[in-house]
Write a protein that holds these residues in place. Structure first.
Motif, PDB file in Angstrom:
ATOM      1  N   MET A   1       1.004  -1.141  -0.126  1.00  0.00           N
ATOM      2  CA  MET A   1      -0.035   0.167  -0.122  1.00  0.00           C
ATOM      3  C   MET A   1       0.770   1.145  -0.032  1.00  0.00           C
ATOM      4  SD  MET A   1      -3.287   0.501   2.434  1.00  0.00           S
ATOM      5  CE  MET A   1      -3.202  -1.213   3.067  1.00  0.00           C
ATOM      6  N   SER A   2       0.424   2.383  -0.688  1.00  0.00           N
ATOM      7  CA  SER A   2       1.492   3.515  -0.565  1.00  0.00           C
ATOM      8  C   SER A   2       0.412   4.620  -0.079  1.00  0.00           C
ATOM      9  CB  SER A   2       1.771   3.778  -2.024  1.00  0.00           C
ATOM     10  OG  SER A   2       0.913   4.450  -2.831  1.00  0.00           O
ATOM     11  N   PHE A   3       0.946   5.352   0.622  1.00  0.00           N
ATOM     12  CA  PHE A   3       0.515   6.521   1.362  1.00  0.00           C
ATOM     13  C   PHE A   3       1.353   7.902   0.714  1.00  0.00           C
ATOM     14  CE2 PHE A   3       0.496   3.011   4.045  1.00  0.00           C
ATOM     15  CZ  PHE A   3      -1.010   2.429   4.007  1.00  0.00           C
ATOM     16  N   GLU A   4       0.402   9.117   0.838  1.00  0.00           N
ATOM     17  CA  GLU A   4       1.063  10.324   0.236  1.00  0.00           C
ATOM     18  C   GLU A   4       1.020  10.892   1.420  1.00  0.00           C
ATOM     19  OE1 GLU A   4       1.261  11.812  -3.835  1.00  0.00           O
ATOM     20  OE2 GLU A   4       0.817  13.576  -2.727  1.00  0.00           O
ATOM     21  N   ALA A   5       1.903  11.624   2.186  1.00  0.00           N
ATOM     22  CA  ALA A   5       2.011  12.470   3.481  1.00  0.00           C
ATOM     23  C   ALA A   5       1.564  13.775   2.808  1.00  0.00           C
ATOM     24  CB  ALA A   5       3.202  12.569   3.976  1.00  0.00           C
ATOM     25  N   LYS A   6       0.449  14.490   3.310  1.00  0.00           N
ATOM     26  CA  LYS A   6       0.112  15.775   2.788  1.00  0.00           C
ATOM     27  C   LYS A   6       0.580  16.812   3.746  1.00  0.00           C
ATOM     28  CE  LYS A   6      -2.605  14.545  -0.847  1.00  0.00           C
ATOM     29  NZ  LYS A   6      -2.069  14.844  -1.975  1.00  0.00           N
ATOM     30  N   ARG A   7       0.161  16.626   4.960  1.00  0.00           N
ATOM     31  CA  ARG A   7       0.651  17.728   6.052  1.00  0.00           C
ATOM     32  C   ARG A   7       1.204  16.622   7.342  1.00  0.00           C
ATOM     33  NH1 ARG A   7      -3.784  21.848   7.114  1.00  0.00           N
ATOM     34  NH2 ARG A   7      -2.344  23.022   7.993  1.00  0.00           N
ATOM     35  N   CYS A   8       1.927  17.368   7.984  1.00  0.00           N
ATOM     36  CA  CYS A   8       2.138  16.644   9.423  1.00  0.00           C
ATOM     37  C   CYS A   8       2.620  17.592  10.506  1.00  0.00           C
ATOM     38  CB  CYS A   8       3.608  15.851   8.927  1.00  0.00           C
ATOM     39  SG  CYS A   8       4.157  14.602  10.367  1.00  0.00           S
TER      40      CYS A   8
ATOM     41  N   VAL B   1       0.653  14.161  14.365  1.00  0.00           N
ATOM     42  CA  VAL B   1      -0.673  14.324  13.375  1.00  0.00           C
ATOM     43  C   VAL B   1      -0.215  14.121  11.908  1.00  0.00           C
ATOM     44  CG1 VAL B   1      -2.913  15.150  13.143  1.00  0.00           C
ATOM     45  CG2 VAL B   1      -1.772  15.378  15.384  1.00  0.00           C
ATOM     46  N   LEU B   2      -0.673  13.144  11.416  1.00  0.00           N
ATOM     47  CA  LEU B   2      -0.500  13.005  10.031  1.00  0.00           C
ATOM     48  C   LEU B   2      -1.728  12.983   8.940  1.00  0.00           C
ATOM     49  CD1 LEU B   2       1.913  12.577   7.856  1.00  0.00           C
ATOM     50  CD2 LEU B   2       1.262  10.247   7.811  1.00  0.00           C
ATOM     51  N   ILE B   3      -1.642  14.046   8.154  1.00  0.00           N
ATOM     52  CA  ILE B   3      -2.807  13.892   7.029  1.00  0.00           C
ATOM     53  C   ILE B   3      -2.219  13.312   5.754  1.00  0.00           C
ATOM     54  CG2 ILE B   3      -4.608  15.427   5.759  1.00  0.00           C
ATOM     55  CD1 ILE B   3      -4.806  15.741   8.575  1.00  0.00           C
ATOM     56  N   TYR B   4      -2.644  12.245   5.453  1.00  0.00           N
ATOM     57  CA  TYR B   4      -2.197  11.423   4.180  1.00  0.00           C
ATOM     58  C   TYR B   4      -3.299  11.023   3.376  1.00  0.00           C
ATOM     59  CZ  TYR B   4      -3.789   7.236   6.512  1.00  0.00           C
ATOM     60  OH  TYR B   4      -4.425   6.134   6.931  1.00  0.00           O
ATOM     61  N   GLN B   5      -3.078  10.576   2.108  1.00  0.00           N
ATOM     62  CA  GLN B   5      -3.576   9.902   1.030  1.00  0.00           C
ATOM     63  C   GLN B   5      -3.359   8.753   0.773  1.00  0.00           C
ATOM     64  OE1 GLN B   5      -3.991  12.202  -2.592  1.00  0.00           O
ATOM     65  NE2 GLN B   5      -6.028  11.661  -2.932  1.00  0.00           N
ATOM     66  N   ASN B   6      -4.169   7.802   1.058  1.00  0.00           N
ATOM     67  CA  ASN B   6      -4.076   6.659   0.434  1.00  0.00           C
ATOM     68  C   ASN B   6      -4.192   6.621  -1.125  1.00  0.00           C
ATOM     69  OD1 ASN B   6      -4.705   3.487  -0.383  1.00  0.00           O
ATOM     70  ND2 ASN B   6      -5.241   3.317   1.737  1.00  0.00           N
TER      71      ASN B   6
ATOM     72  N   LYS C   1      -8.501   8.258  -0.822  1.00  0.00           N
ATOM     73  CA  LYS C   1      -8.941   8.782   0.515  1.00  0.00           C
ATOM     74  C   LYS C   1      -8.087   9.380   1.068  1.00  0.00           C
ATOM     75  CE  LYS C   1     -13.318   6.263   1.054  1.00  0.00           C
ATOM     76  NZ  LYS C   1     -13.855   4.939   1.409  1.00  0.00           N
ATOM     77  N   VAL C   2      -8.607  10.557   1.883  1.00  0.00           N
ATOM     78  CA  VAL C   2      -7.663  11.517   2.690  1.00  0.00           C
ATOM     79  C   VAL C   2      -8.000  11.090   3.988  1.00  0.00           C
ATOM     80  CG1 VAL C   2      -6.774  13.816   3.266  1.00  0.00           C
ATOM     81  CG2 VAL C   2      -7.249  12.986   0.898  1.00  0.00           C
ATOM     82  N   ARG C   3      -6.927  10.746   4.786  1.00  0.00           N
ATOM     83  CA  ARG C   3      -7.105  10.457   6.352  1.00  0.00           C
ATOM     84  C   ARG C   3      -6.228  11.084   7.348  1.00  0.00           C
ATOM     85  NH1 ARG C   3     -10.845   6.680   6.741  1.00  0.00           N
ATOM     86  NH2 ARG C   3     -11.256   5.113   5.038  1.00  0.00           N
ATOM     87  N   LYS C   4      -6.705  11.264   8.304  1.00  0.00           N
ATOM     88  CA  LYS C   4      -5.756  11.768   9.376  1.00  0.00           C
ATOM     89  C   LYS C   4      -5.303  10.702  10.430  1.00  0.00           C
ATOM     90  CE  LYS C   4      -7.284  14.134  13.019  1.00  0.00           C
ATOM     91  NZ  LYS C   4      -8.031  15.088  13.627  1.00  0.00           N
ATOM     92  N   ARG C   5      -4.139  10.471  10.674  1.00  0.00           N
ATOM     93  CA  ARG C   5      -3.555   9.389  11.745  1.00  0.00           C
ATOM     94  C   ARG C   5      -2.929   9.977  12.783  1.00  0.00           C
ATOM     95  NH1 ARG C   5      -2.560   4.085  10.488  1.00  0.00           N
ATOM     96  NH2 ARG C   5      -1.067   3.077  11.873  1.00  0.00           N
ATOM     97  N   ILE C   6      -3.215   9.767  13.882  1.00  0.00           N
ATOM     98  CA  ILE C   6      -2.728  10.241  15.101  1.00  0.00           C
ATOM     99  C   ILE C   6      -1.615   9.104  15.728  1.00  0.00           C
ATOM    100  CG2 ILE C   6      -2.766  11.038  17.463  1.00  0.00           C
ATOM    101  CD1 ILE C   6      -5.486  12.440  16.561  1.00  0.00           C
ATOM    102  N   ILE C   7      -0.280   9.677  15.453  1.00  0.00           N
ATOM    103  CA  ILE C   7       0.725   8.688  15.990  1.00  0.00           C
ATOM    104  C   ILE C   7       1.166   9.070  17.416  1.00  0.00           C
ATOM    105  CG2 ILE C   7       2.982   7.621  15.344  1.00  0.00           C
ATOM    106  CD1 ILE C   7       2.365   8.772  12.321  1.00  0.00           C
ATOM    107  N   PRO C   8       1.072   8.255  18.629  1.00  0.00           N
ATOM    108  CA  PRO C   8       1.539   8.738  19.759  1.00  0.00           C
ATOM    109  C   PRO C   8       3.111   8.734  19.760  1.00  0.00           C
ATOM    110  CG  PRO C   8       0.578   6.534  19.738  1.00  0.00           C
ATOM    111  CD  PRO C   8       0.368   6.896  18.444  1.00  0.00           C
TER     112      PRO C   8
END
Lengths: 223, 158
Positions: B1-8, B18-23, B28-35
């Motif tokens: 799977m590849s993800f394109e980071a949009k904002r971090c 906090v990463l905003i990325y596109q699958n 789909k554009v999603r938000k991922r919260i990485i502790p």
């Protein structure tokens, strides 16, 4: 980590297969983009990340110049520039030098004088060029003239490690000049080094005899 | 799977990236919260950034985020833990064209580098990009280039 260790013998083999071997050093202030330029040129070839706390980063590359295979060792300062002077071994037996500054930071251009002075103390004759990096930040700088190169008769390149402008061209030309220099050194010490290297090869061919005499054919470059 | 980071970005409470990325498959554009775990005001931001980059679950998502960008975010987080304001952190990243960076320590230099890296990543052409040319040559003595630049001048009103 395991990958890195595993790749060393392979790289060394390549080195022995090459017709010629040259060393090219990079000089310039902190954060002018020396490593970024290197990585842009080498692309996938480049070694895994190395922290600034090491005094040196070495990149190995194999190039073709004319019909010859050339093993190139690129030396990158890896933060050593912050100790005011580079260690003399950095300059030792270098065949060409790439001097880099950041077009966005005046001081890095001003400091070229110091870098050039130090280079010439150790290597009075080797080919050298001036590289203006980060032109992608503002293309207008390419209209300005930077006279440092002209003043010292050095080729000048406007480059961008980010978008790749003139990076490959610059490296290829410098590799070629490094090889030319090694084959026709204009510095007395380099002529001696070249002689020693040839002498060394002759000796290796006659290896068995040398062993009997208890002589070891050591490369003069391994210090 | 590849993800394109949009904002971090970084979040103080709980400490996370906090990463905003596109699958790239589903678009789909999603938000991922990485502790950010085991990170204190004494921690090494470089090591922590490396840990995130190599994280078994999060690492893939962070591929498009450079080491220095992560370091910068972790420095902001650590500054916060040490009681500094966000303004203070941001000021420490600011670049002065006359400042000699050779004289800075590792950490101060990392702050400046993180800042420069943002522009680098923005202008970067990667292998695989449509406009990517490995051996890109531009002759800046040519008049064609000048005419392009002239247009640039009028646009900025100089």
């Amino acid at each position: 980590m395991a990958d890195e260790v595993g790749s060393i013998p392979e790289l060394d083999l390549k080195k022995y297969d090459a017709d010629e071997q040259v060393k090219i050093i990079c000089l310039g202030d902190s954060a002018v983009g020396k490593s970024k330029l290197m990585e842009r040129f080498l692309m996938d070839e480049f070694r895994p990340q190395q922290s600034s706390t090491y005094a040196l980063t070495l990149y190995k590359h194999t190039a073709n110049v004319g019909n010859k295979t050339v093993a190139v060792d690129f030396w990158d300062t890896a933060g050593q520039e912050r100790f005011q002077n580079m260690h003399p071994s950095y300059y030792h037996t270098a065949h060409a030098c790439i001097m880099v500054f950041d077009v966005q930071r005046k001081i890095t251009y001003k400091n070229l004088v110091n870098w050039y002075k130090e280079l010439r103390e150790y290597r009075p004759e080797i080919p050298c060029c001036v590289v203006a990096n980060k032109i992608d930040a503002d293309l207008k700088v390419t209209q300005r003239s930077f006279n440092f190169g002209k003043k010292h008769g050095l080729p000048f390149y406007f480059v961008s490690a980010a978008d790749g402008t003139n990076v490959v061209k610059m490296f290829r030309e410098m590799i070629k000049r490094a090889v030319d220099y090694k084959q026709n050194p204009s510095d007395f010490m380099d002529e001696v080094m070249q002689e020693l290297e040839n002498f060394d090869l002759e000796k290796k061919e006659d290896n068995s005899a040398a062993d009997e005499d208890g002589l070891k054919a050591e490369s003069p470059e391994t210090v | 799977m590849s993800f394109e980071a949009k904002r971090c970005g970084v979040q103080f409470c709980p400490p996370s990236i906090v990463l905003i990325y596109q699958n790239m498959e589903s678009k789909k554009v999603r938000k991922r919260i990485i502790p950010v775990r085991n990170f204190s005001k004494y921690s090494d931001y470089g090591m922590a950034a490396e840990r995130l980059k190599n994280h078994p679950r999060h690492g893939d998502y962070l591929e498009g985020v450079s080491q220095s960008q992560l370091e910068k975010l972790l420095l902001i987080l650590r500054d916060h833990m040490q009681g500094f304001t966000l303004e203070h952190s941001l000021a420490s990243f600011r670049l002065d064209p006359d400042e000699d960076l050779n004289k800075l320590g590792d950490e101060e230099l990392a702050r400046k580098k993180g800042q420069m890296d943002e522009l680098f990543e923005k202008n970067r052409r990667r292998k695989g990009d449509a406009e990517f040319v490995y051996d890109l040559e531009v002759d800046f003595n040519k008049s064609i280039q000048e005419s392009c630049l002239k247009r640039y001048w009028t646009k900025t009103g100089v």
